[in-house]
Design a protein around this motif. Structure first.
Motif, PDB file in Angstrom:
ATOM      1  N   PHE A 223     -41.246  28.952  -1.804  1.00 53.73           N
ATOM      2  CA  PHE A 223     -41.494  28.171  -3.015  1.00 53.73           C
ATOM      3  C   PHE A 223     -40.765  28.778  -4.209  1.00 53.73           C
ATOM      4  O   PHE A 223     -40.122  28.065  -5.006  1.00 53.73           O
ATOM      5  CB  PHE A 223     -42.996  28.095  -3.279  1.00 53.73           C
ATOM      6  N   VAL A 224     -40.853  30.094  -4.352  1.00 51.01           N
ATOM      7  CA  VAL A 224     -40.143  30.779  -5.447  1.00 51.01           C
ATOM      8  C   VAL A 224     -38.643  30.572  -5.315  1.00 51.01           C
ATOM      9  O   VAL A 224     -37.937  30.311  -6.306  1.00 51.01           O
ATOM     10  CB  VAL A 224     -40.488  32.286  -5.443  1.00 51.01           C
ATOM     11  N   TYR A 225     -38.143  30.643  -4.080  1.00 55.03           N
ATOM     12  CA  TYR A 225     -36.712  30.460  -3.840  1.00 55.03           C
ATOM     13  C   TYR A 225     -36.243  29.074  -4.300  1.00 55.03           C
ATOM     14  O   TYR A 225     -35.256  28.941  -5.029  1.00 55.03           O
ATOM     15  CB  TYR A 225     -36.424  30.661  -2.350  1.00 55.03           C
ATOM     16  N   PHE A 226     -36.977  28.038  -3.900  1.00 56.26           N
ATOM     17  CA  PHE A 226     -36.563  26.677  -4.251  1.00 56.26           C
ATOM     18  C   PHE A 226     -36.741  26.387  -5.737  1.00 56.26           C
ATOM     19  O   PHE A 226     -35.990  25.589  -6.315  1.00 56.26           O
ATOM     20  CB  PHE A 226     -37.344  25.664  -3.409  1.00 56.26           C
ATOM     21  N   VAL A 227     -37.704  27.022  -6.370  1.00 57.37           N
ATOM     22  CA  VAL A 227     -37.863  26.847  -7.815  1.00 57.37           C
ATOM     23  C   VAL A 227     -36.657  27.399  -8.558  1.00 57.37           C
ATOM     24  O   VAL A 227     -36.105  26.751  -9.471  1.00 57.37           O
ATOM     25  CB  VAL A 227     -39.166  27.519  -8.297  1.00 57.37           C
ATOM     26  N   VAL A 228     -36.230  28.582  -8.170  1.00 57.33           N
ATOM     27  CA  VAL A 228     -35.062  29.190  -8.829  1.00 57.33           C
ATOM     28  C   VAL A 228     -33.807  28.369  -8.553  1.00 57.33           C
ATOM     29  O   VAL A 228     -32.989  28.133  -9.461  1.00 57.33           O
ATOM     30  CB  VAL A 228     -34.879  30.649  -8.362  1.00 57.33           C
ATOM     31  N   VAL A 229     -33.634  27.920  -7.311  1.00 57.24           N
ATOM     32  CA  VAL A 229     -32.474  27.076  -6.976  1.00 57.24           C
ATOM     33  C   VAL A 229     -32.522  25.779  -7.766  1.00 57.24           C
ATOM     34  O   VAL A 229     -31.492  25.295  -8.271  1.00 57.24           O
ATOM     35  CB  VAL A 229     -32.437  26.804  -5.457  1.00 57.24           C
ATOM     36  N   GLY A 230     -33.697  25.186  -7.890  1.00 57.95           N
ATOM     37  CA  GLY A 230     -33.831  23.950  -8.659  1.00 57.95           C
ATOM     38  C   GLY A 230     -33.458  24.142 -10.118  1.00 57.95           C
ATOM     39  O   GLY A 230     -32.787  23.279 -10.718  1.00 57.95           O
ATOM     40  N   ILE A 231     -33.883  25.258 -10.704  1.00 62.00           N
ATOM     41  CA  ILE A 231     -33.519  25.540 -12.100  1.00 62.00           C
ATOM     42  C   ILE A 231     -32.011  25.658 -12.247  1.00 62.00           C
ATOM     43  O   ILE A 231     -31.403  25.129 -13.194  1.00 62.00           O
ATOM     44  CB  ILE A 231     -34.223  26.828 -12.577  1.00 62.00           C
ATOM     45  N   ALA A 232     -31.383  26.336 -11.273  1.00 57.89           N
ATOM     46  CA  ALA A 232     -29.925  26.493 -11.320  1.00 57.89           C
ATOM     47  C   ALA A 232     -29.227  25.132 -11.194  1.00 57.89           C
ATOM     48  O   ALA A 232     -28.256  24.855 -11.923  1.00 57.89           O
ATOM     49  CB  ALA A 232     -29.471  27.432 -10.211  1.00 57.89           C
ATOM     50  N   LEU A 233     -29.691  24.279 -10.290  1.00 53.38           N
ATOM     51  CA  LEU A 233     -29.081  22.965 -10.114  1.00 53.38           C
ATOM     52  C   LEU A 233     -29.233  22.093 -11.359  1.00 53.38           C
ATOM     53  O   LEU A 233     -28.277  21.426 -11.786  1.00 53.38           O
ATOM     54  CB  LEU A 233     -29.685  22.265  -8.900  1.00 53.38           C
ATOM     55  N   PHE A 234     -30.400  22.103 -11.960  1.00 58.29           N
ATOM     56  CA  PHE A 234     -30.611  21.311 -13.167  1.00 58.29           C
ATOM     57  C   PHE A 234     -29.747  21.823 -14.324  1.00 58.29           C
ATOM     58  O   PHE A 234     -29.237  21.035 -15.121  1.00 58.29           O
ATOM     59  CB  PHE A 234     -32.086  21.331 -13.568  1.00 58.29           C
ATOM     60  N   THR A 235     -29.609  23.139 -14.385  1.00 65.13           N
ATOM     61  CA  THR A 235     -28.743  23.700 -15.436  1.00 65.13           C
ATOM     62  C   THR A 235     -27.299  23.283 -15.236  1.00 65.13           C
ATOM     63  O   THR A 235     -26.593  22.904 -16.191  1.00 65.13           O
ATOM     64  CB  THR A 235     -28.855  25.231 -15.437  1.00 65.13           C
ATOM     65  N   ALA A 236     -26.854  23.310 -13.964  1.00 65.17           N
ATOM     66  CA  ALA A 236     -25.484  22.902 -13.673  1.00 65.17           C
ATOM     67  C   ALA A 236     -25.272  21.409 -13.965  1.00 65.17           C
ATOM     68  O   ALA A 236     -24.229  21.013 -14.519  1.00 65.17           O
ATOM     69  CB  ALA A 236     -25.158  23.203 -12.214  1.00 65.17           C
ATOM     70  N   LEU A 237     -26.241  20.589 -13.617  1.00 64.52           N
ATOM     71  CA  LEU A 237     -26.131  19.150 -13.894  1.00 64.52           C
ATOM     72  C   LEU A 237     -26.156  18.868 -15.391  1.00 64.52           C
ATOM     73  O   LEU A 237     -25.500  17.920 -15.866  1.00 64.52           O
ATOM     74  CB  LEU A 237     -27.266  18.398 -13.200  1.00 64.52           C
ATOM     75  N   ASP A 238     -26.894  19.671 -16.128  1.00 61.75           N
ATOM     76  CA  ASP A 238     -26.918  19.507 -17.578  1.00 61.75           C
ATOM     77  C   ASP A 238     -25.555  19.825 -18.174  1.00 61.75           C
ATOM     78  O   ASP A 238     -25.099  19.164 -19.123  1.00 61.75           O
ATOM     79  CB  ASP A 238     -27.993  20.411 -18.175  1.00 61.75           C
ATOM     80  N   VAL A 239     -24.886  20.831 -17.611  1.00 59.85           N
ATOM     81  CA  VAL A 239     -23.534  21.169 -18.072  1.00 59.85           C
ATOM     82  C   VAL A 239     -22.575  20.014 -17.805  1.00 59.85           C
ATOM     83  O   VAL A 239     -21.676  19.717 -18.605  1.00 59.85           O
ATOM     84  CB  VAL A 239     -23.041  22.461 -17.389  1.00 59.85           C
ATOM     85  N   LEU A 240     -22.800  19.309 -16.687  1.00 59.26           N
ATOM     86  CA  LEU A 240     -21.937  18.182 -16.313  1.00 59.26           C
ATOM     87  C   LEU A 240     -22.419  16.856 -16.910  1.00 59.26           C
ATOM     88  O   LEU A 240     -21.862  15.797 -16.579  1.00 59.26           O
ATOM     89  CB  LEU A 240     -21.883  18.060 -14.787  1.00 59.26           C
ATOM     90  N   ASN A 241     -23.457  16.893 -17.730  1.00 61.09           N
ATOM     91  CA  ASN A 241     -24.010  15.696 -18.363  1.00 61.09           C
ATOM     92  C   ASN A 241     -24.533  14.675 -17.343  1.00 61.09           C
ATOM     93  O   ASN A 241     -24.412  13.473 -17.534  1.00 61.09           O
ATOM     94  CB  ASN A 241     -22.971  15.026 -19.274  1.00 61.09           C
ATOM     95  N   LEU A 242     -25.086  15.175 -16.224  1.00 61.71           N
ATOM     96  CA  LEU A 242     -25.636  14.300 -15.184  1.00 61.71           C
ATOM     97  C   LEU A 242     -27.146  14.447 -15.043  1.00 61.71           C
ATOM     98  O   LEU A 242     -27.735  13.948 -14.073  1.00 61.71           O
ATOM     99  CB  LEU A 242     -24.982  14.623 -13.830  1.00 61.71           C
TER     100      LEU A 242
END
Length: 299
Positions: free
Chosen positions: A69-88
């Motif tokens: 659960f901790v692993y997927f939470v951190v991965v999810g935060i990273a993915l959302f941050t990356a998508l925010d950089v790409l305006n998606l």
């Protein structure tokens, strides 16, 4: 002429896409770096979380689940941050909203499974018992075989394997005979009201003190409790060496045999229920005083 116009439109579109790609290239690089770094941090956090949760929980399945659960939470935060950089991020937020509605519907459909699952997680942290413990769960008594996320398995004293949903275990009283490491045998016995109570007490304690299963570090406890209809009741408490059910049953059986034998030799009485039958018209009149009327039956 139409071919040239079509060619021009295609080239303009490709040029626009290329320019947009060039403009987006720095953001793509940053997003890729964020994702790679996010997966690395997630792996480190997973290992750290697993070490931390193992200090308070012995259930391996729950430990792995928490670490994942901790692993997927951190991965999810990273993915959302990356998508925010790409305006998606807006498109993903819309998709997640739809997934949330679906998840809510599934939660209602599988609420019993979910409640058992959550109860299993809470039990892994509370640790009311461990594998091998002798426990009493509601109306069931036996030894714990396995503790899973959804259910708890035990073997009853009769040898049957019993599977109990964790929700039922979590919401009912739990009596653990093994957690303290000691167990006490309580016996309620009655003696005649005409016997010498001091001698009864001394003889009873002396008789059961030699039982092999008794914990010699603790004294035998003897307490008179009440005047019953035909006897005086007392409570006998014997502390045992271990919590095994066989030890408990053996000690009780030996105590009954030894006490009965000792009382017979000493002349003490173990009363049995007594009923007085009154055959007279008036209370208190003895049977010998009642006139008997015998009628003969002629053929």
């Amino acid at each position: 002429m139409d071919i040239n116009k079509a060619y021009s439109l295609i080239m303009n579109k490709l040029t626009t896409w290329f320019e947009n790609f060039v403009k987006l290239l720095p953001n793509l690089v940053i997003a890729a770096l964020i994702i790679v770094l996010g997966f690395f941090i997630a792996k480190v956090m997973e290992r750290f979380a697993l070490k931390m949760v193992q200090r308070i929980s012995r259930l391996h399945t729950v430990n792995k689940l928490f670490a994942s659960f901790v692993y997927f939470v951190v991965v999810g935060i990273a993915l959302f941050t990356a998508l925010d950089v790409l305006n998606l991020d807006k498109a993903v937020t819309t998709a997640l909203a739809g997934a949330g509605i679906l998840g809510l519907a599934l939660a209602f459909a599988f609420q019993d499974i979910a409640s058992n699952f959550i109860s299993g997680i809470f039990m892994s942290f509370r640790r009311p018992f461990n594998v091998g413990d002798l426990v009493e769960l509601g109306t069931y008594k036996g030894r714990i075989d396995a503790i899973n996320l959804r259910d708890t398995a035990l073997t009853t004293l009769q040898g049957q394997r019993l599977i109990i949903p964790n929700k039922q275990v979590f919401q009912n009283p739990i009596l653990n005979y093994s957690s303290s490491g000691i167990r006490r045998l309580d016996m309620k016995i009655g003696v005649s009201q005409g016997d010498d109570l001091e001698k009864v007490r001394a003889l009873t304690i002396e008789t059961v003190s030699g039982i092999e299963e008794r914990n010699s570090a603790k004294d035998v406890e003897f307490y008179y409790e009440e005047f019953a209809d035909s006897c005086i009741n007392f409570k006998l408490r014997i502390w045992l060496k271990d919590t095994e059910q066989k030890t408990y049953l053996t000690a009780r059986s030996k105590a009954i045999i030894l006490i009965k034998k000792a009382y017979d030799e000493a002349g003490f009485t173990l009363p049995f229920p007594i009923r007085t039958l009154d055959f007279a018209m008036k209370g208190g009149q003895s049977l010998s005083e009642v006139p008997l009327k015998i009628e003969s039956i002629s053929a």
